[in-house]
Design an enzyme around this catalytic site. Structure first.
Site, short mmCIF file in Angstrom:
data_model
loop_
_atom_site.label_atom_id
_atom_site.label_comp_id
_atom_site.label_asym_id
_atom_site.label_seq_id
_atom_site.Cartn_x
_atom_site.Cartn_y
_atom_site.Cartn_z
N SER A 227 -9.86 2.05 2.69
CA SER A 227 -9.04 2.77 1.97
C SER A 227 -7.88 1.82 1.29
CB SER A 227 -8.17 3.84 2.78
OG SER A 227 -7.35 3.12 3.51
N LYS B 155 0.66 -1.08 0.07
CA LYS B 155 0.00 0.06 0.01
C LYS B 155 0.83 1.46 -0.02
CE LYS B 155 -4.12 2.20 2.63
NZ LYS B 155 -4.86 1.86 3.62
N SER C 171 -9.93 -0.15 7.07
CA SER C 171 -9.48 0.03 5.78
C SER C 171 -8.81 -1.37 5.24
CB SER C 171 -8.34 1.21 5.84
OG SER C 171 -8.94 2.30 5.85
#
Length: 485
Positions: free
Chosen positions: A154, A79, A178
């Site tokens: 996210s 990420k 997330s």
């Protein structure tokens, strides 16, 4: 079976047996990325040249007979809010569009020590603020099961890349759901570890008391494998715990006879689609058939978790993001009159609308005259939520709940209504507030879209959660099914 369809455990076995080379595996993954990335748009940055060079070096070590870790030569994707030395780490924001950190996050040092091969950096909501991957400055990642729908957020890029077979596993971060919400919407496994179990050093902070790095994968075993690599105490992070959890993957057991699983009634009420509840309750029956005992529990205070979360997380975000002012990092406005004007124009132009909304909210709840009314009260609610979970988990080994109120929604469907978007987090935020671990895995599908379930454990209860998840997926429960792209 194509190389890109293999999970991490399968790749580990074949690499160790020299049935495959790391260079073949890495090339196979980049071929897959070339084939589907224009539809999914999961990556912000690809590191193909460095990855192939690293894979070749690992193969040479293996050829020489060096003893290598189990994960050596397996590709992974990261990420884009986790610092990677000399590789762009943008947080999916214009503010950090050109930021290449001079150091690694602790989790990256651990991954590199295992000789995993980094494929690239994954898209996300800007500064991890969002539930749909639509607030990214660069692109909107698509759900691989229906590219007109969101992958969740996210960590939407992480979940979508794993589901689209663009990487065997990935790292995400979880501040209010997330990792878990996108894992649920993309039909993959996601683990949010106990707060303090995985170092946050090098994770660009959103809300420091809630943030946690964790794995996403296509099976519980692969998630456990990655968790074993990244967990452990780190003196760089003052909130890091010194608890030794052992090796969870090697200890995986499908024997769950006698385990008690609680169903908190507040998670099955209004707002959760009936078909979602039906799938999660079917999973509860499956656990019962394996010898587990299902009990009813209640956490009444959990109804206050969502407002408390958005006050606490926004307050911390307003403080953490103050460092992005055009002086030290990334973007700087071109035309300004003086230092104050530089701050004003850089932050106005560099941050997206959702980030600015949360900075404004956080600044407001911390301001003189409102601190006691909002922030202090939210912290008091936080203490009550922790107690509520402790009481519920004193009656059982784990809790079973839905992870999202609906299946993946259409791109653009909720962008004009922030409250409706925030409601997507209703099943997940309270676990971050309580600092507990939670595992999400697929439990079926509705109209071709994945449905996830969430197992919540006691502090340091990751092994219990992984055992329950492993038992479910290896005894006829729902498992990951690759989308057609």
């Amino acid at each position: 079976m194509n190389i890109y369809e293999m999970g991490a455990a399968e790749l580990s076995r074949r690499l160790a047996a020299k049935e495959l080379s790391s260079e073949e595996v890495t090339s196979g993954l980049f071929d897959r990325i070339d084939a589907v990335e224009d539809k999914v748009e999961a990556y912000i940055t690809l590191t193909k040249e460095e990855a192939l060079k690293h894979a070749k070096a690992v193969d040479e070590k293996r050829t020489k007979g060096e003893k290598l870790p189990a994960a050596a030569g397996i590709p992974i994707a990261i990420k884009d809010n986790i610092c990677t030395k000399n590789v762009l780490t943008t947080c999916a924001s214009k503010m950090l569009y050109n930021f290449a950190p001079p150091y690694n996050a602790t989790v990256m040092d651990k991954i590199e020590s295992q000789d995993c091969i980094m494929l690239g950096k994954l898209n996300m909501d800007e500064f991890a603020m969002g539930s749909s991957c639509e607030t990214s400055y660069f692109k909107k990642t698509k759900n691989p099961y229906d590219i007109t729908r969101v992958p969740g957020g996210s960590s939407g890029g992480s979940a979508a890349a794993v589901a689209a077979l663009e990487t065997p596993f990935a790292l995400g971060s979880d501040t209010g759901g997330s990792i878990r919400q996108p894992a649920g919407l993309c039909g993959v496994v996601g683990l949010k570890p106990t707060y303090g179990t995985v170092s946050r050093f090098g994770l660009i902070a959103f809300a420091s008391s809630l943030d946690q790095i964790g794995p996403l994968a296509r099976s519980v075993r692969d998630a456990a494998m990655l968790f074993d690599i990244i967990k452990g105490h780190d003196w760089h992070d003052s909130t890091s715990e010194e608890k030794d959890l052992g090796l969870t993957e090697k200890a995986l057991s499908a024997d769950i006879k006698g385990k008690k699983i609680g169903l908190p009634k507040e998670f099955y009420g209004e707002g959760i689609k009936p078909e979602i509840k039906e799938k999660v309750l079917a999973a509860a029956h499956h656990f019962e058939s394996l010898g587990a005992q299902i009990v009813d529990v209640s956490i009444p205070i959990s109804e206050y978790a969502l407002p408390a979360y958005y006050i606490i997380s926004s307050a911390e975000a307003s403080s953490n993001l103050a460092r992005f002012d055009g002086v030290k990092y990334g973007f700087r406005a071109e035309n300004y009159d003086d230092l104050i004007d530089l701050y004003f124009k850089t932050r106005s132009e560099g941050f997206g609308d959702e980030v600015k909304r949360r900075i404004l909210l956080g600044t407001y709840v911390l301001s003189s005259g409102y601190y006691d009314a909002y922030y202090k009260k939210a912290c008091q609610v936080r203490a009550l939520i922790k107690q509520g979970y402790n009481d519920a988990l004193s009656k059982c080994d784990a809790l079973l709940t839905p992870v999202t109120p609906t299946t993946a929604f259409k791109i653009g469907e909720k962008t004009d209504d922030p409250m409706e978007m925030y409601m997507e987090d209703i099943c997940t935020v309270s676990i971050n507030i309580a600092g507990l671990p939670a595992l999400v895995q697929p439990c079926g599908e509705v109209e071709g879209l994945p449905v996830g379930m969430q197992l919540i454990g006691r502090k340091f209860g990751e092994q219990t959660l992984l055992d329950l998840g492993y038992a479910y997926e290896t005894t006829g429960g729902a498992v990951f099914t690759a989308p057609k792209l």
